[in-house]
Design a protein around this motif. Structure first.
Motif, PDB file in Angstrom:
ATOM      1  N   PRO A   1       0.784  -1.230  -0.027  1.00 56.46           N
ATOM      2  CA  PRO A   1      -0.170   0.105  -0.053  1.00 56.46           C
ATOM      3  C   PRO A   1       0.840   1.354  -0.175  1.00 56.46           C
ATOM      4  O   PRO A   1       0.366   2.312  -0.678  1.00 56.46           O
ATOM      5  CB  PRO A   1      -0.907  -0.027   1.305  1.00 56.46           C
ATOM      6  CG  PRO A   1      -0.735  -1.699   1.513  1.00 56.46           C
ATOM      7  CD  PRO A   1       0.199  -2.106   0.901  1.00 56.46           C
ATOM      8  N   LEU A   2       1.860   1.159   0.653  1.00 57.14           N
ATOM      9  CA  LEU A   2       2.838   2.390   0.866  1.00 57.14           C
ATOM     10  C   LEU A   2       3.449   2.887  -0.506  1.00 57.14           C
ATOM     11  O   LEU A   2       3.339   3.891  -1.182  1.00 57.14           O
ATOM     12  CB  LEU A   2       3.991   2.123   1.875  1.00 57.14           C
ATOM     13  CG  LEU A   2       5.172   3.347   1.889  1.00 57.14           C
ATOM     14  CD1 LEU A   2       4.221   4.765   2.374  1.00 57.14           C
ATOM     15  CD2 LEU A   2       6.090   3.111   2.840  1.00 57.14           C
ATOM     16  N   ALA A   3       3.764   1.818  -1.131  1.00 54.66           N
ATOM     17  CA  ALA A   3       4.242   1.833  -2.583  1.00 54.66           C
ATOM     18  C   ALA A   3       3.117   2.589  -3.659  1.00 54.66           C
ATOM     19  O   ALA A   3       3.240   3.216  -4.530  1.00 54.66           O
ATOM     20  CB  ALA A   3       4.715   0.694  -3.415  1.00 54.66           C
ATOM     21  N   ASN A   4       1.614   2.220  -3.260  1.00 57.59           N
ATOM     22  CA  ASN A   4       0.745   2.739  -4.180  1.00 57.59           C
ATOM     23  C   ASN A   4       0.812   4.309  -3.650  1.00 57.59           C
ATOM     24  O   ASN A   4       0.369   5.191  -4.935  1.00 57.59           O
ATOM     25  CB  ASN A   4      -0.682   2.116  -3.717  1.00 57.59           C
ATOM     26  CG  ASN A   4      -0.862   0.839  -4.517  1.00 57.59           C
ATOM     27  OD1 ASN A   4      -1.077  -0.232  -3.767  1.00 57.59           O
ATOM     28  ND2 ASN A   4      -0.569   0.522  -5.722  1.00 57.59           N
TER      29      ASN A   4
ATOM     30  N   GLY B   1       6.630  24.486  -9.887  1.00 57.62           N
ATOM     31  CA  GLY B   1       7.959  24.036  -9.554  1.00 57.62           C
ATOM     32  C   GLY B   1       7.833  22.859  -8.520  1.00 57.62           C
ATOM     33  O   GLY B   1       6.758  22.405  -8.180  1.00 57.62           O
ATOM     34  N   LEU B   2       9.135  22.338  -8.179  1.00 56.76           N
ATOM     35  CA  LEU B   2       9.238  20.819  -7.597  1.00 56.76           C
ATOM     36  C   LEU B   2       8.478  21.119  -6.209  1.00 56.76           C
ATOM     37  O   LEU B   2       7.763  20.141  -5.908  1.00 56.76           O
ATOM     38  CB  LEU B   2      10.609  20.674  -7.533  1.00 56.76           C
ATOM     39  CG  LEU B   2      10.916  19.140  -6.614  1.00 56.76           C
ATOM     40  CD1 LEU B   2      10.194  18.153  -7.284  1.00 56.76           C
ATOM     41  CD2 LEU B   2      12.365  19.025  -6.616  1.00 56.76           C
ATOM     42  N   GLY B   3       8.804  22.302  -5.513  1.00 54.44           N
ATOM     43  CA  GLY B   3       8.277  22.325  -4.039  1.00 54.44           C
ATOM     44  C   GLY B   3       6.897  22.481  -4.277  1.00 54.44           C
ATOM     45  O   GLY B   3       6.115  21.631  -3.380  1.00 54.44           O
ATOM     46  N   GLU B   4       6.263  23.257  -5.037  1.00 54.89           N
ATOM     47  CA  GLU B   4       4.841  23.314  -5.143  1.00 54.89           C
ATOM     48  C   GLU B   4       4.077  22.359  -5.591  1.00 54.89           C
ATOM     49  O   GLU B   4       2.993  21.785  -4.868  1.00 54.89           O
ATOM     50  CB  GLU B   4       4.482  24.836  -5.803  1.00 54.89           C
ATOM     51  CG  GLU B   4       2.940  25.080  -5.601  1.00 54.89           C
ATOM     52  CD  GLU B   4       2.604  26.277  -6.356  1.00 54.89           C
ATOM     53  OE1 GLU B   4       1.410  26.924  -6.362  1.00 54.89           O
ATOM     54  OE2 GLU B   4       3.358  27.012  -7.223  1.00 54.89           O
ATOM     55  N   ALA B   5       4.672  21.804  -6.676  1.00 57.23           N
ATOM     56  CA  ALA B   5       4.207  20.501  -7.136  1.00 57.23           C
ATOM     57  C   ALA B   5       4.010  19.235  -6.140  1.00 57.23           C
ATOM     58  O   ALA B   5       3.221  18.716  -6.024  1.00 57.23           O
ATOM     59  CB  ALA B   5       5.018  19.884  -8.282  1.00 57.23           C
TER      60      ALA B   5
ATOM     61  N   VAL C   1       4.384  10.589  -7.417  1.00 61.82           N
ATOM     62  CA  VAL C   1       5.376  10.792  -8.229  1.00 61.82           C
ATOM     63  C   VAL C   1       4.565  11.277  -9.515  1.00 61.82           C
ATOM     64  O   VAL C   1       4.849  11.827 -10.217  1.00 61.82           O
ATOM     65  CB  VAL C   1       5.934   9.350  -8.330  1.00 61.82           C
ATOM     66  CG1 VAL C   1       6.986   9.569  -9.784  1.00 61.82           C
ATOM     67  CG2 VAL C   1       7.044   9.182  -7.357  1.00 61.82           C
ATOM     68  N   ILE C   2       3.284  10.508  -9.814  1.00 59.06           N
ATOM     69  CA  ILE C   2       2.685  10.840 -11.009  1.00 59.06           C
ATOM     70  C   ILE C   2       1.933  12.351 -10.801  1.00 59.06           C
ATOM     71  O   ILE C   2       2.208  13.123 -11.480  1.00 59.06           O
ATOM     72  CB  ILE C   2       1.430   9.759 -11.002  1.00 59.06           C
ATOM     73  CG1 ILE C   2       1.922   8.565 -11.683  1.00 59.06           C
ATOM     74  CG2 ILE C   2       0.418  10.434 -12.100  1.00 59.06           C
ATOM     75  CD1 ILE C   2       0.839   7.404 -11.500  1.00 59.06           C
ATOM     76  N   PHE C   3       1.536  12.453  -9.632  1.00 58.06           N
ATOM     77  CA  PHE C   3       0.886  13.949  -9.583  1.00 58.06           C
ATOM     78  C   PHE C   3       1.968  14.869  -9.722  1.00 58.06           C
ATOM     79  O   PHE C   3       1.837  16.060 -10.166  1.00 58.06           O
ATOM     80  CB  PHE C   3       0.359  14.045  -8.216  1.00 58.06           C
ATOM     81  CG  PHE C   3      -0.996  13.011  -8.219  1.00 58.06           C
ATOM     82  CD1 PHE C   3      -1.781  12.583  -9.168  1.00 58.06           C
ATOM     83  CD2 PHE C   3      -1.560  12.672  -6.952  1.00 58.06           C
ATOM     84  CE1 PHE C   3      -2.892  12.190  -9.097  1.00 58.06           C
ATOM     85  CE2 PHE C   3      -2.863  12.158  -6.780  1.00 58.06           C
ATOM     86  CZ  PHE C   3      -3.637  11.479  -7.950  1.00 58.06           C
TER      87      PHE C   3
END
Length: 383
Positions: free
Chosen positions: A126-129, A250-254, A135-137
């Motif tokens: 479940p953690l991997a899910n 950006g990476l942080g906000e994403a 990562v996708i978002f």
């Protein structure tokens, strides 16, 4: 003859239009889930006997240098990792089989690992899910961006809470309960989780700021997912093209936005399940493979990026479902390990056997019910 050809074409179109996107999404989610179990199992020194995408007869297989069988099986509705010491794909302990193995050969078996390691291996799926969804978002918000609508009201429904509260078309919402909003999507999110709450809106109208307050009304509406019941104010977003904009993060906000999305999906799912148990929600939103395939096909029409976002949402759902305290699911195993950790001994084999049988029956009943839901709703929409 032409009707036969047309029928064949429709079947092929349905195969590529719905089944393939569904299998693509499901394969990603299942592979990542099982890979979570696999990696942590290997890290803990457990021998992995089988890693399978799907159940049933093998379509293809190969063995790696450690003797693990990697397989693609005929029934694509899930997958499993079978460790040494497991009786079957559901990780039911093989007590009789392990008793026959010499003591010096049990070190790499799953049942003989410390309870903390077994719990970590089970929880890793479940953690991997959740990690996959994150990562996708995050990548989607950075690379594809989001099309948003400015928080401007386009119209107010007659007789609605918004009309009674004094909202007007053209109002720009600046904040809700003191929290700034930057898009209409944020307004919709805040309203959708406000059941039983009075919201205070700070708006801009004709160059001046005013406050309006009201409690959203509960509305039910039919969707392809079933009966959706949620709070609404009764206004809609502006359709003016000038109010549409595309935002890249950006990476942080994403990352923070991705976490917020995951929390929102979890919150909505828990809210629905608790409402279902309490009798506030209807069970027709429970979806099975058929409806998920239908939705996958529709989303795939918009491109690969929306399909991956669907995979992220489905990944969160799969992670949550597997954490339910039902024997046969990861959550059921974790309950057994918690009992073992508390009392210092594992649950008896007989109790585990009975629990797994009950869990298996519950899972089958849920699958049958959700499939019936799918057929009823999709047939209804087709008519």
């Amino acid at each position: 003859m032409s009707s036969v050809l047309q029928g064949s074409f429709d079947i092929v179109s349905g195969l590529f239009g719905y089944l393939l996107p569904f299998l693509f999404v499901l394969a990603i989610v299942v592979f990542v889930h099982e890979m979570g179990h696999f990696l942590v199992g290997r890290l803990c020194g457990v021998k992995v006997e089988t890693f399978s995408l799907g159940f049933g007869p093998r379509i293809a297989r190969f063995y790696d240098r450690r003797g693990t069988e990697w397989a693609i099986s005929a029934i694509p509705l899930g997958g499993y990792v079978k460790f040494k010491g497991d009786l079957n794909a559901a990780s039911v302990p093989d007590h009789a089989g392990m008793a026959a193995i010499p003591a010096d050969e049990r070190g790499d078996s799953f049942p003989h690992k410390p309870v903390a390691q077994r719990a970590a291996i089970v929880a890793a799926g479940p953690l991997a899910n959740f990690v996959l969804a994150f990562v996708i978002f995050t990548l989607s918000y950075m690379l594809v961006g989001r099309t948003l609508i400015a928080p401007v009201i386009g119209a107010v429904n007659e007789g609605s809470v918004a009309a009674a509260t004094g909202f007007q078309a053209g109002d720009r919402v600046l904040a809700i309960d003191g929290e700034p909003v930057g898009s209409f999507d944020e307004i919709a999110r805040k309203v959708s989780v406000s059941e039983g709450q009075r919201l205070i809106f700070r708006i801009e109208r004709a160059g001046r700021e005013i406050e309006l307050a009201g409690e959203p009304a509960i509305m039910s509406r039919k969707t392809v997912l079933g009966t959706d019941r949620r709070p609404v104010m009764g206004f809609v977003a502006s359709r003016d093209p000038a109010h549409f904009f595309r935002k890249y993060y950006g990476l942080g906000e994403a990352s923070t936005t991705a976490i917020g999305e995951i929390v929102f999906v979890i919150d909505r799912t828990v809210h629905y399940v608790s409402g279902l148990v309490a009798g506030r929600e209807r069970a027709d939103q429970l979806s099975g493979p058929t409806r998920i395939a239908y939705i996958s096909g529709k989303v795939a029409e918009s491109g690969i990026a929306p399909l991956l976002m669907l995979a992220g949402i489905l990944s969160i759902s799969i992670g949550l479902i597997n954490l339910l305290p039902v024997p046969m699911l990861d959550g059921g195993h974790l309950v057994f390990y918690a009992i073992e950790a508390i009392f210092g001994r594992p649950v008896s084999p007989r109790a585990q056997e009975i629990s797994f049988r009950v869990g298996f029956a519950l899972v089958i009943m849920l699958m049958l019910f959700s499939t019936w839901n799918d057929l009823v709703h999709l047939t209804g929409f087709a008519l």
